[in-house]
Design an enzyme around this catalytic site. Structure first.
Site, short mmCIF file in Angstrom:
data_model
loop_
_atom_site.label_atom_id
_atom_site.label_comp_id
_atom_site.label_asym_id
_atom_site.label_seq_id
_atom_site.Cartn_x
_atom_site.Cartn_y
_atom_site.Cartn_z
CG HIS A 40 -2.25 -0.59 1.00
ND1 HIS A 40 -3.42 0.14 0.96
CD2 HIS A 40 -2.62 -1.87 0.77
CE1 HIS A 40 -4.44 -0.67 0.72
NE2 HIS A 40 -3.98 -1.90 0.61
CD GLU A 64 -7.06 -2.19 -3.87
OE1 GLU A 64 -6.05 -1.84 -3.21
OE2 GLU A 64 -7.90 -2.98 -3.46
#
Length: 329
Positions: A40, A108
């Site tokens: 992330h 994402e």
């Protein structure tokens, strides 16, 4: 029957890198079989508080453990060029032979938009990912590689540090077309907890793709990550889910949302009932054992567990004692 392979999902969104390394080592000592670490650039919501660089943390984890290690998952097509992902993966596999697998996904916006001027539709993101996999495969060959594709270009390039055995490539998938293509072109499948009929469909499509390529799907890893909330009381387990992992109760696609602040605003709409069927919340280890065993019986051969609370050490010890020894492959 053989004991099941249950790994630890190290959440870099929630914990600092030193914490994650300690939790991973403690998990292995308690009986967990490997570590999957999330890649992330930002956490889902600001409260989670972290987003360390996955490749550095995986290296530190590997120094403290002996099980398998892999990013679960990284995107090779926006924030990082596939050539850089190939180099990082080859280096880790060289340093820790036989332990590293490369988990890839289509990305994402939360993580990838920071360098991508245009965020495409899902179909294009998947197409980009498979072109990136083609480049990574070529570079893993150790040969000079040129590539002039739809999305990527590569001038004459070679990986100079390569392991004796290149890492297997596993692809995160949630749909039938990607699952079948993963079986056809890659080495294993990764997905997240979902209703049994959906999981069975994904496994079936993956197997069909593998057979089409002349491979035996029963010999290919089928990995699932399960989010859960365990605490000493049901009330605390629910509180942990609501506060620490509200994204687990969001019943809509999240790939196009760009900011943790947007997720934070959406979290205000999450209610306890929104987690039903998506994530088990309970203080009873037996209920968790049954839930994990259900996915093993469905056909997954490795499960990585993420307890959403901050109570990582208590959870690791409790599951190491009461859950892991009673799970069967």
């Amino acid at each position: 029957m053989a004991q099941a392979k249950i790994g630890y999902a190290a959440m870099l969104e929630q914990f600092g890198p030193r914490e994650v390394v300690e939790y991973s080592a403690r998990a292995e000592a308690a009986g967990f079989s490997g570590v999957m670490a999330a890649d992330h650039f930002q956490p889902w919501v600001p409260r989670q508080g972290h987003a360390a660089f996955v490749w550095g943390v995986l290296t530190a984890i590997a120094e403290r453990t002996v099980g398998d290690i892999g990013p679960g998952v990284t995107c090779p097509s926006f924030r990082m060029h596939p050539a850089i992902v190939a180099q990082a993966s080859a280096t880790l596999a060289t340093m820790y032979p036989g332990r590293h697998w490369l988990g890839l996904g289509s990305g994402e916006a939360l993580n990838e938009h920071v360098v991508a001027g245009y965020w495409p539709e899902k179909a294009e993101r998947i197409t980009r990912m498979f072109e990136a996999i083609e480049i990574i495969r070529k570079l893993f060959s150790g040969k000079d590689v040129r590539h002039d594709g739809r999305f990527f270009k590569l001038e004459t390039a070679r990986l100079w540090t390569l392991p004796e055995v290149t890492p297997p490539i596993y692809v995160a998938t949630a749909g039938p077309i990607t699952a079948k293509k993963t079986g056809l072109l890659c080495d294993g499948l990764i997905t997240v907890g979902a209703p049994e009929d959906k999981c069975a469909m994904l496994l079936g499509q993956f197997a069909a793709g593998a057979r089409e390529a002349g491979k035996d799907p029963d010999r290919m890893p089928r990995i699932i990550q399960l989010h859960l909330s365990w605490a000493e009381t049901d009330e605390q387990a629910l509180q942990n889910a609501m506060v620490e992992w509200p994204n687990g109760g969001m019943k809509f696609p999240k790939q196009d949302i760009r900011s943790p602040l947007d997720f934070e605003a959406m979290a205000q709409l999450v209610r306890p009932e929104d987690f039903e069927g998506r994530m088990l919340i309970s203080s009873d280890p037996e209920l968790h054992r049954r839930e994990i065993q259900r996915f093993l019986d469905l056909g997954f051969d490795q499960v990585y567990l993420h307890n959403v609370g901050r109570n990582q050490l208590e959870w690791i010890d409790a599951f190491g004692r009461e859950v892991l020894p009673r799970l069967t492959a």
